[in-house]
Design an enzyme around this catalytic site. Structure first.
Site, PDB file in Angstrom:
ATOM      1  N   LYS A  68      21.918  61.442  91.367  1.00  0.00           N
ATOM      2  CA  LYS A  68      22.402  60.697  92.533  1.00  0.00           C
ATOM      3  C   LYS A  68      23.601  59.842  92.137  1.00  0.00           C
ATOM      4  O   LYS A  68      24.649  59.854  92.781  1.00  0.00           O
ATOM      5  CB  LYS A  68      21.274  59.812  93.077  1.00  0.00           C
ATOM      6  CG  LYS A  68      21.682  58.884  94.192  1.00  0.00           C
ATOM      7  CD  LYS A  68      20.576  57.866  94.478  1.00  0.00           C
ATOM      8  CE  LYS A  68      20.996  56.880  95.536  1.00  0.00           C
ATOM      9  NZ  LYS A  68      21.128  57.484  96.872  1.00  0.00           N
ATOM     10  N   ASN A  84      10.179  67.275 103.799  1.00  0.00           N
ATOM     11  CA  ASN A  84      11.205  66.305 104.141  1.00  0.00           C
ATOM     12  C   ASN A  84      12.496  66.578 103.389  1.00  0.00           C
ATOM     13  O   ASN A  84      13.402  65.756 103.348  1.00  0.00           O
ATOM     14  CB  ASN A  84      10.706  64.900 103.826  1.00  0.00           C
ATOM     15  CG  ASN A  84      10.870  64.022 105.044  1.00  0.00           C
ATOM     16  OD1 ASN A  84      11.803  64.203 105.836  1.00  0.00           O
ATOM     17  ND2 ASN A  84       9.982  63.077 105.214  1.00  0.00           N
ATOM     18  N   GLU A 114      15.431  44.670 115.251  1.00  0.00           N
ATOM     19  CA  GLU A 114      14.745  45.107 114.027  1.00  0.00           C
ATOM     20  C   GLU A 114      15.379  44.636 112.715  1.00  0.00           C
ATOM     21  O   GLU A 114      15.367  45.365 111.723  1.00  0.00           O
ATOM     22  CB  GLU A 114      14.591  46.651 114.020  1.00  0.00           C
ATOM     23  CG  GLU A 114      13.867  47.192 115.252  1.00  0.00           C
ATOM     24  CD  GLU A 114      13.706  48.712 115.259  1.00  0.00           C
ATOM     25  OE1 GLU A 114      13.757  49.338 114.183  1.00  0.00           O
ATOM     26  OE2 GLU A 114      13.527  49.272 116.358  1.00  0.00           O
ATOM     27  N   TRP A 140       5.624  60.576 107.644  1.00  0.00           N
ATOM     28  CA  TRP A 140       6.631  60.120 106.689  1.00  0.00           C
ATOM     29  C   TRP A 140       6.040  59.424 105.480  1.00  0.00           C
ATOM     30  O   TRP A 140       6.710  58.684 104.774  1.00  0.00           O
ATOM     31  CB  TRP A 140       7.683  59.243 107.400  1.00  0.00           C
ATOM     32  CG  TRP A 140       8.676  60.089 108.154  1.00  0.00           C
ATOM     33  CD1 TRP A 140       8.857  61.436 108.031  1.00  0.00           C
ATOM     34  CD2 TRP A 140       9.625  59.659 109.147  1.00  0.00           C
ATOM     35  NE1 TRP A 140       9.844  61.871 108.886  1.00  0.00           N
ATOM     36  CE2 TRP A 140      10.336  60.797 109.576  1.00  0.00           C
ATOM     37  CE3 TRP A 140       9.937  58.421 109.708  1.00  0.00           C
ATOM     38  CZ2 TRP A 140      11.337  60.741 110.550  1.00  0.00           C
ATOM     39  CZ3 TRP A 140      10.936  58.359 110.679  1.00  0.00           C
ATOM     40  CH2 TRP A 140      11.637  59.517 111.088  1.00  0.00           C
ATOM     41  N   ASP A 170       7.448  54.339 118.762  1.00  0.00           N
ATOM     42  CA  ASP A 170       8.333  55.423 118.324  1.00  0.00           C
ATOM     43  C   ASP A 170       7.562  56.557 117.679  1.00  0.00           C
ATOM     44  O   ASP A 170       6.737  56.335 116.796  1.00  0.00           O
ATOM     45  CB  ASP A 170       9.325  54.887 117.274  1.00  0.00           C
ATOM     46  CG  ASP A 170      10.396  54.011 117.895  1.00  0.00           C
ATOM     47  OD1 ASP A 170      10.825  54.319 119.019  1.00  0.00           O
ATOM     48  OD2 ASP A 170      10.811  53.030 117.242  1.00  0.00           O
ATOM     49  N   HIS A 185       9.716  57.113 121.915  1.00  0.00           N
ATOM     50  CA  HIS A 185      11.034  57.660 121.614  1.00  0.00           C
ATOM     51  C   HIS A 185      10.880  58.796 120.619  1.00  0.00           C
ATOM     52  O   HIS A 185      10.116  58.702 119.670  1.00  0.00           O
ATOM     53  CB  HIS A 185      11.940  56.568 121.036  1.00  0.00           C
ATOM     54  CG  HIS A 185      13.168  57.115 120.382  1.00  0.00           C
ATOM     55  ND1 HIS A 185      14.203  57.658 121.109  1.00  0.00           N
ATOM     56  CD2 HIS A 185      13.508  57.255 119.080  1.00  0.00           C
ATOM     57  CE1 HIS A 185      15.132  58.097 120.273  1.00  0.00           C
ATOM     58  NE2 HIS A 185      14.734  57.864 119.040  1.00  0.00           N
ATOM     59  N   CYS A 198      13.360  61.699 118.382  1.00  0.00           N
ATOM     60  CA  CYS A 198      14.775  61.923 118.070  1.00  0.00           C
ATOM     61  C   CYS A 198      15.219  63.365 117.948  1.00  0.00           C
ATOM     62  O   CYS A 198      16.387  63.614 117.839  1.00  0.00           O
ATOM     63  CB  CYS A 198      15.216  61.319 116.767  1.00  0.00           C
ATOM     64  SG  CYS A 198      14.372  60.010 116.063  1.00  0.00           S
ATOM     65  N   GLU A 257      16.658  62.374 122.568  1.00  0.00           N
ATOM     66  CA  GLU A 257      17.989  62.610 122.047  1.00  0.00           C
ATOM     67  C   GLU A 257      18.576  63.843 122.732  1.00  0.00           C
ATOM     68  O   GLU A 257      18.219  64.965 122.433  1.00  0.00           O
ATOM     69  CB  GLU A 257      17.861  62.855 120.543  1.00  0.00           C
ATOM     70  CG  GLU A 257      19.151  62.998 119.825  1.00  0.00           C
ATOM     71  CD  GLU A 257      18.909  63.186 118.330  1.00  0.00           C
ATOM     72  OE1 GLU A 257      18.153  62.409 117.734  1.00  0.00           O
ATOM     73  OE2 GLU A 257      19.480  64.122 117.776  1.00  0.00           O
ATOM     74  N   HIS A 268      25.042  59.169 116.219  1.00  0.00           N
ATOM     75  CA  HIS A 268      25.261  59.659 114.855  1.00  0.00           C
ATOM     76  C   HIS A 268      26.741  59.728 114.527  1.00  0.00           C
ATOM     77  O   HIS A 268      27.121  60.021 113.399  1.00  0.00           O
ATOM     78  CB  HIS A 268      24.597  61.022 114.676  1.00  0.00           C
ATOM     79  CG  HIS A 268      23.138  60.965 115.028  1.00  0.00           C
ATOM     80  ND1 HIS A 268      22.685  61.223 116.308  1.00  0.00           N
ATOM     81  CD2 HIS A 268      22.060  60.629 114.305  1.00  0.00           C
ATOM     82  CE1 HIS A 268      21.371  61.061 116.331  1.00  0.00           C
ATOM     83  NE2 HIS A 268      20.974  60.701 115.143  1.00  0.00           N
TER      84      HIS A 268
HETATM   85  N1  GLN Z   1      13.231  52.028 116.974  1.00  0.00           N
HETATM   86  C1  GLN Z   1      13.820  52.750 115.909  1.00  0.00           C
HETATM   87  C2  GLN Z   1      15.278  52.336 115.732  1.00  0.00           C
HETATM   88  O1  GLN Z   1      15.902  52.056 116.687  1.00  0.00           O
HETATM   89  C3  GLN Z   1      13.786  54.228 116.163  1.00  0.00           C
HETATM   90  C4  GLN Z   1      14.413  54.989 115.042  1.00  0.00           C
HETATM   91  C5  GLN Z   1      14.288  56.478 115.151  1.00  0.00           C
HETATM   92  O2  GLN Z   1      14.087  57.008 116.209  1.00  0.00           O
HETATM   93  N2  GLN Z   1      14.455  57.180 114.067  1.00  0.00           N
HETATM   94  O3  GLN Z   1      15.809  52.313 114.650  1.00  0.00           O
HETATM   95 ZN    ZN Z   2      15.620  58.410 117.290  1.00  0.00          ZN
END
Ligand code: GLN
Ligand code: ZN
Length: 755
Positions: free
Chosen positions: A17, A110, A485, A562, A600, A642, A644, A666, A695
């Site tokens: 790395k 992953n 956050e 995860w 999430d 949510h 992604c 998304e 992104h």
């Molecule tokens: N609530 C998380 C954030 O906004 C959701 C992140 C995600 O969906 N990977 O970072």
């Molecule tokens: Zn997301």
């Protein structure tokens, strides 16, 4: 006879790395990078020297799918004139000449590979020089090398066809692939090549049919027969599941050996009779290459003996279930984990030792050192099984008796109560949770962790950030606010650190992609929540505003997917334990005055099994866990979720069954194509389709956002829609986030005016 399918390449202390990032930033020369790589290979071979062979070509400067693409001359037109490392890294990371190739998850791991782009216009031309050089490098150090190569079927199945028919391109790639093998075959009279064909675990769904032989019959058979003829010793390995159907075809070929995963694919047992009838050597993958737990050698030995009841022992090789790429390097020097828990762990280096011991026991060649290793292993496993650290009666009881998986009222009644209570304008605006993680913010958390600042200073820093976030959102007129956050490094780690049953390592890194590594939390025991995890921050944020502040939690399925999950309890059972912790948190939040709570589930889709026949089961328990977590919400508490990733078509029924009041998804990169399925199935709950792609650093204009919002309105009625970005904003800069969100609000206001 003992084997692995590959070793982690990033280095014990992530040397690769550092060298890569140094090279990319111009701080380290090509030569220095190569010398770090060479040094790592030598070190990794040294760890493997007790095995029959050391693995060659499992090493990569970025990704081994990309390596194969490069070796076959598959290079997108935009990078055609670039060569060497420049061309290679251009495909991986982009270049001023064009964007990088896509990257996606390697099966259900992953690890992410670079997706090769194939076009019928391309001339494929093999160049095995890099593989040959590494082979010779291993030989010159006195090792016996075995080449790891991605099989042609897996390679093709994972590639993206940008122009032409897959079948036609297949012919071209095939010639180059054969040529590559011919070059490899010149190395030695009997070069051993282990082909990885994980795509075969998908059975007849592998998407490789229609690739017929010119003389008819299965392409698998004729390709592998052809490869065998080129004068190499061929092993074909499948992993991450069983490959029963295609194993039958492989057994008809002339290959030397077949590798099967008996950990993730226990049904491979059903192929033993056929293997016995063939002349193939079985590479029995019994040591888990995906997980980090010490093997129970006694039961592994029993498994090998049961295989040996069907297949002669001299045709069985003791192997890892897959490449050890997915495990951290070594336990040595790990000083963060409780010593007893550490004794339950086994990383790549330790797994090789387990394979060696198992092999000796299996052959009846165990000396006293091996016997005492076995005794110690028995003790460790017994201790783990009986430990109060892994078993918490109260947690087990509670999970067993917990039946609340349904909210008190159905959605159509809840939403009436909620609409009246919140009285939001049409097309309410919100964000997904995080705001930019600035260098100052990271430093604040780090300094606190290191003890360089005290709790009060840390908390004041976080509060300052939250105040700024709230003020900004109020200023621009967002409807439902978030606190941003700032206290979270990572959406899973933050919760894991506060839950019983989780631990964190100092150095257990695994490669995610390129130079990026992750250090997943380790779930070793029954999971419980000693105290609220987010309540104080949410309450503080809510106290700053009259608007609604959204509470922000990570869902149970994502926390599970995860993490490194214990292997002594079903994943579903671990997930249920986490679900109840989230339920408690939701209850505390709603009692504390938080009226909207987002749960999430970014990794919900990632957990889907590879084989179609297992999907139902996963969906059933994953759904149950989400619902156990959220059913506690009162009717007027609005639950958001949510996700992604982008394909919802095959899981829409499950999404519906989650019964979240609002789901944000998304969709920004695909227009409203992905949204259509919500309409097609008559999805009733509310949806927030992301209106801009976070992104990218691009700032969307008011005009384009208006167009996007109007496009959404063509699919779903205005009463059902929310407007938000398509994911969290933590990776963006404030200079990008501020104007983007301002434009969203402006666009929404303008559209509202016209409705
Ligand atoms: N609530 C998380 C954030 O906004 C959701 C992140 C995600 O969906 N990977 O970072
Ligand atoms: Zn997301």
């Amino acid at each position: 006879m003992s084997n692995i399918l590959g070793f982690p390449r990033i280095g014990k202390n992530r040397e690769l790395k550092k060298a890569l990032e140094g090279f990319w930033s111009g701080k380290c020369s090509h030569q220095e990078l190569e010398s770090v790589a060479k040094d790592l290979r030598a070190k990794h071979w040294n760890v493997q020297k007790s095995l029959d062979y050391v693995c060659v070509n499992d090493f990569s400067l970025y990704d081994n799918v990309l390596d194969l693409a490069y070796a076959l001359g598959c290079k997108p037109a935009r990078f055609k004139h670039l060569s060497g490392l420049e061309g290679y890294f251009a495909m991986a990371r982009g270049h001023k000449e064009g964007v990088a190739c896509e990257m996606t998850k390697w099966f259900n791991t992953n690890y992410h590979y670079v997706v090769p782009e194939l076009s019928i216009d391309d001339e494929y031309k093999a160049d095995a020089s890099a593989i040959i050089a590494q082979y010779k490098e291993a030989l010159s150090l006195g090792y016996k090398p075995k080449i790891q190569l991605i099989g042609i079927f897996t390679f093709l199945a994972l590639s993206k066809v940008v122009k032409g028919q897959r079948e036609d391109i297949f012919q071209k790639v095939k010639s180059a692939y054969f040529d590559l093998i011919e070059q490899i075959a010149t190395l030695d009279s009997e070069v051993v090549v282990e082909f990885s064909e994980p795509i075969f675990v998908k059975g007849f769904d592998a998407g490789i049919f229609g690739l017929e032989c010119s003389k008819g019959g299965s392409a698998i058979q004729c390709i592998y027969d052809n490869i065998t003829k080129k004068g190499i010793k061929v092993i074909v390995s499948t992993f991450f599941e069983h490959s029963k159907e295609l194993t039958e075809i492989l057994l008809k070929t002339n290959i030397y050996g077949i590798g099967l995963d008996f950990v993730a694919g226990s049904k491979n047992i059903e192929s033993l009779e056929s293997i016995a009838k063939s002349d193939k050597v079985l590479y029995a993958g019994v040591i888990d290459g995906r997980n980090i737990w010490v093997a129970d050698l006694e039961s592994k030995l029993a498994l090998l003996e049961s295989i040996a009841n069907v297949i002669p022992k001299n045709r069985i090789v003791v192997s890892s279930s897959c490449s050890l790429l997915h495990t951290p390097f070594s336990k040595e020097g790990e000083d963060k984990i409780d010593s007893q828990i550490l004794s339950w762990l086994s990383f790549a280096e330790e797994k090789i030792k387990e394979i060696n011991v198992l092999e000796k026991l299996f052959r009846g060649n165990a000396d006293s050192a091996i016997q005492s290793f076995l005794q110690e292993n028995k003790k460790i496993n017994a201790a783990r099984k009986n430990s109060t650290k892994t078993n918490d009666k109260a947690v087990r009881e509670r999970v067993k008796n917990y039946t609340k998986t349904q909210r008190a009222q159905p959605f159509n009644e809840r939403i009436k109560i909620q609409k009246e209570h919140f009285n939001f304008p049409i097309l309410p605006t919100t964000t997904i949770g995080s705001f930019p993680q600035t260098p100052e913010l990271r430093a604040l958390r780090l300094n606190y962790k290191k003890g360089q600042i005290n709790k009060a200073e840390y908390e004041e820093g976080i509060k300052e950030y939250i105040r700024d976030c709230v003020k900004f959102q109020e200023d621009i007129g967002i409807d439902v606010l978030v606190h941003g956050e700032p206290e979270r490094n990572d959406m899973v780690e933050y919760f894991g650190e506060q839950l019983q049953g989780f631990t964190f390592s100092a150095n257990a890194w695994v490669q995610s992609y390129g130079s990026r590594c992750v250090k997943p939390p380790i779930i070793f025991g029954d999971v419980s929540r000693p105290k609220p995890m987010t309540l104080e921050w949410s309450k503080f944020a809510q106290s700053l505003t009259k608007k609604v502040m959204k509470g922000m939690l990570t869902g149970p399925v994502t926390i599970l997917n995860w993490s490194f999950v214990r292997d002594d309890l079903a994943r579903s059972a671990v997930c249920e334990q986490i679900a109840l912790c989230i339920a408690d948190e939701i209850d505390d939040l709603q009692k504390g005055g938080i009226k909207i709570i987002q749960v999430d589930e970014a990794a919900f889709k990632e957990g889907y099994p590879l084989r179609a026949e297992n999907i139902k089961d996963y969906e059933t328990w994953a759904l149950k866990c989400f619902r156990s977590a959220t059913a506690i919400a009162e009717s007027q508490t609005q639950i958001h979720t949510h996700m992604c990733y982008s394909e919802f078509n095959d899981i829409i029924k499950t999404i519906e069954a989650l019964d979240a009041d609002v789901i944000s998804i998304e969709t920004a990169r695909s227009g409203n194509r992905l949204l259509k399925i919500f309409k097609e199935v008559g999805y009733k709950n509310e949806v927030g389709p992301g209106v801009y792609d976070i992104h990218s650093p691009r700032i969307p204009s008011v005009e384009e956002l208006k167009t996007q919002i109007k496009a959404l309105l063509e699919v779903l009625p205005k009463e059902q829609l929310w407007i938000n970005p398509d994911c969290g904003l933590k990776t963006r800069k404030w200079e990008e986030v501020k104007p983007s969100l301002k434009n969203i609000v402006e666009a929404v206001q303008s559209v509202r005016g016209s409705l």
